[in-house]
Design an enzyme around this catalytic site. Structure first.
Site, PDB file in Angstrom:
ATOM      1  N   ASP A  62     -13.628  -8.206 -12.484  1.00  0.00           N
ATOM      2  CA  ASP A  62     -13.801  -8.817 -13.802  1.00  0.00           C
ATOM      3  C   ASP A  62     -14.943  -8.100 -14.532  1.00  0.00           C
ATOM      4  O   ASP A  62     -15.981  -7.783 -13.931  1.00  0.00           O
ATOM      5  CB  ASP A  62     -14.094 -10.319 -13.678  1.00  0.00           C
ATOM      6  CG  ASP A  62     -13.885 -11.044 -14.988  1.00  0.00           C
ATOM      7  OD1 ASP A  62     -12.936 -11.838 -15.085  1.00  0.00           O
ATOM      8  OD2 ASP A  62     -14.668 -10.802 -15.939  1.00  0.00           O
ATOM      9  N   ILE A  63     -14.741  -7.880 -15.819  1.00  0.00           N
ATOM     10  CA  ILE A  63     -15.726  -7.127 -16.607  1.00  0.00           C
ATOM     11  C   ILE A  63     -16.990  -7.964 -16.874  1.00  0.00           C
ATOM     12  O   ILE A  63     -18.063  -7.400 -17.141  1.00  0.00           O
ATOM     13  CB  ILE A  63     -15.066  -6.640 -17.927  1.00  0.00           C
ATOM     14  CG1 ILE A  63     -15.768  -5.431 -18.485  1.00  0.00           C
ATOM     15  CG2 ILE A  63     -14.961  -7.755 -18.942  1.00  0.00           C
ATOM     16  CD1 ILE A  63     -14.987  -4.723 -19.577  1.00  0.00           C
ATOM     17  N   GLY A 108      -8.957 -22.941 -20.829  1.00  0.00           N
ATOM     18  CA  GLY A 108      -9.945 -21.864 -20.799  1.00  0.00           C
ATOM     19  C   GLY A 108      -9.349 -20.477 -20.683  1.00  0.00           C
ATOM     20  O   GLY A 108     -10.079 -19.496 -20.524  1.00  0.00           O
ATOM     21  N   GLN A 109      -8.012 -20.372 -20.780  1.00  0.00           N
ATOM     22  CA  GLN A 109      -7.392 -19.046 -20.673  1.00  0.00           C
ATOM     23  C   GLN A 109      -7.668 -18.246 -21.946  1.00  0.00           C
ATOM     24  O   GLN A 109      -7.481 -18.746 -23.058  1.00  0.00           O
ATOM     25  CB  GLN A 109      -5.876 -19.188 -20.464  1.00  0.00           C
ATOM     26  CG  GLN A 109      -5.187 -17.853 -20.182  1.00  0.00           C
ATOM     27  CD  GLN A 109      -3.696 -18.010 -19.879  1.00  0.00           C
ATOM     28  OE1 GLN A 109      -3.109 -19.074 -20.048  1.00  0.00           O
ATOM     29  NE2 GLN A 109      -3.087 -16.917 -19.439  1.00  0.00           N
ATOM     30  N   SER A 110      -8.127 -17.012 -21.762  1.00  0.00           N
ATOM     31  CA  SER A 110      -8.391 -16.144 -22.919  1.00  0.00           C
ATOM     32  C   SER A 110      -7.530 -14.896 -22.906  1.00  0.00           C
ATOM     33  O   SER A 110      -7.327 -14.269 -23.950  1.00  0.00           O
ATOM     34  CB  SER A 110      -9.872 -15.763 -22.974  1.00  0.00           C
ATOM     35  OG  SER A 110     -10.254 -15.037 -21.833  1.00  0.00           O
ATOM     36  N   HIS A 168      -3.393 -14.498 -14.338  1.00  0.00           N
ATOM     37  CA  HIS A 168      -4.371 -13.906 -13.426  1.00  0.00           C
ATOM     38  C   HIS A 168      -5.062 -15.009 -12.660  1.00  0.00           C
ATOM     39  O   HIS A 168      -5.298 -16.091 -13.196  1.00  0.00           O
ATOM     40  CB  HIS A 168      -5.411 -13.051 -14.176  1.00  0.00           C
ATOM     41  CG  HIS A 168      -6.035 -13.752 -15.325  1.00  0.00           C
ATOM     42  ND1 HIS A 168      -5.386 -13.916 -16.535  1.00  0.00           N
ATOM     43  CD2 HIS A 168      -7.239 -14.366 -15.468  1.00  0.00           C
ATOM     44  CE1 HIS A 168      -6.163 -14.587 -17.361  1.00  0.00           C
ATOM     45  NE2 HIS A 168      -7.294 -14.880 -16.735  1.00  0.00           N
ATOM     46  N   HIS A 219      -8.584 -15.822 -10.868  1.00  0.00           N
ATOM     47  CA  HIS A 219      -9.964 -15.410 -10.634  1.00  0.00           C
ATOM     48  C   HIS A 219     -10.250 -15.613  -9.145  1.00  0.00           C
ATOM     49  O   HIS A 219     -10.070 -16.730  -8.632  1.00  0.00           O
ATOM     50  CB  HIS A 219     -10.943 -16.277 -11.429  1.00  0.00           C
ATOM     51  CG  HIS A 219     -10.821 -16.144 -12.914  1.00  0.00           C
ATOM     52  ND1 HIS A 219     -11.644 -15.333 -13.660  1.00  0.00           N
ATOM     53  CD2 HIS A 219      -9.960 -16.716 -13.802  1.00  0.00           C
ATOM     54  CE1 HIS A 219     -11.314 -15.425 -14.939  1.00  0.00           C
ATOM     55  NE2 HIS A 219     -10.295 -16.262 -15.055  1.00  0.00           N
TER      56      HIS A 219
HETATM   57  P1  AMP Z   1      -9.493 -16.226 -18.626  1.00  0.00           P
HETATM   58  O1  AMP Z   1     -10.536 -16.599 -19.643  1.00  0.00           O
HETATM   59  O2  AMP Z   1      -9.301 -17.207 -17.520  1.00  0.00           O
HETATM   60  O3  AMP Z   1      -8.182 -15.869 -19.317  1.00  0.00           O
HETATM   61  O4  AMP Z   1     -10.017 -14.917 -17.914  1.00  0.00           O
HETATM   62  C1  AMP Z   1      -9.918 -13.662 -18.508  1.00  0.00           C
HETATM   63  C2  AMP Z   1     -10.902 -12.782 -17.790  1.00  0.00           C
HETATM   64  O5  AMP Z   1     -10.567 -11.437 -18.065  1.00  0.00           O
HETATM   65  C3  AMP Z   1     -12.343 -12.979 -18.215  1.00  0.00           C
HETATM   66  O6  AMP Z   1     -13.144 -13.393 -17.099  1.00  0.00           O
HETATM   67  C4  AMP Z   1     -12.776 -11.611 -18.744  1.00  0.00           C
HETATM   68  O7  AMP Z   1     -14.094 -11.280 -18.400  1.00  0.00           O
HETATM   69  C5  AMP Z   1     -11.761 -10.700 -18.079  1.00  0.00           C
HETATM   70  N1  AMP Z   1     -11.500  -9.455 -18.775  1.00  0.00           N
HETATM   71  C6  AMP Z   1     -11.176  -9.280 -20.071  1.00  0.00           C
HETATM   72  N2  AMP Z   1     -11.003  -7.976 -20.360  1.00  0.00           N
HETATM   73  C7  AMP Z   1     -11.211  -7.301 -19.204  1.00  0.00           C
HETATM   74  C8  AMP Z   1     -11.178  -5.935 -18.835  1.00  0.00           C
HETATM   75  N3  AMP Z   1     -10.901  -4.958 -19.732  1.00  0.00           N
HETATM   76  N4  AMP Z   1     -11.454  -5.590 -17.551  1.00  0.00           N
HETATM   77  C9  AMP Z   1     -11.753  -6.562 -16.644  1.00  0.00           C
HETATM   78  N5  AMP Z   1     -11.778  -7.880 -16.922  1.00  0.00           N
HETATM   79  C10 AMP Z   1     -11.526  -8.247 -18.195  1.00  0.00           C
END
Ligand code: AMP
Length: 112
Positions: free
Chosen positions: A30-31, A92-94, A99, A101
């Site tokens: 995760d970034i 909380g999905q963005s 995916h 975590h």
């Molecule tokens: P969620 O908010 O549950 O949908 O989780 C999305 C996750 O994707 C977040 O924890 C972000 O930090 C992660 N994320 C977004 N863009 C990237 C990326 N380019 N590389 C790695 N993780 C990412």
């Protein structure tokens, strides 16, 4: 999907730190990590979230969980970890490509 960050990562159009891969899913760091170990376990097939899986996706669903187990054997102490799949905006999905975590390496409290 053209504008999906995880599809772009899978297509190697966005750089990432790859951890593991099999026929059904891949794992990246995760970034913005929330723990010492914070991986994302992502199906190669673009599925919006867990709510959108169909019976045809059973093998993919199993592969995601089995990948978590493999990561726990390789990268955690005592095979202890937290696995979260935020499904939908209010949860909380963005990023709208399924995916899980995978979090480990510290003590976690209550979920909310
Ligand atoms: P969620 O908010 O549950 O949908 O989780 C999305 C996750 O994707 C977040 O924890 C972000 O930090 C992660 N994320 C977004 N863009 C990237 C990326 N380019 N590389 C790695 N993780 C990412």
């Amino acid at each position: 999907m053209n504008d999906c960050v995880f599809c772009l990562i899978l297509a190697k159009k966005i750089p990432t730190t790859f951890i593991a891969e099999n026929d059904f899913c891949f794992v990246i760091k995760d970034i913005t990590p929330k723990a010492t170990i914070h991986y994302l376990i992502i199906p190669k097939k673009h599925i919006t979230n867990v709510a959108f899986f169909t019976p045809d996706d059973k093998e993919i669903a199993g592969a995601l969980v089995m990948m978590a187990q493999q990561l726990s054997e390789k990268d955690t102490q005592h095979k202890e970890f937290r696995l979260i799949a935020n499904s939908g905006k209010s949860a909380g999905q963005s990023v709208f490509h399924t995916h899980f975590h995978f979090l480990a390496g510290r003590e976690f409290g209550d979920l909310v």
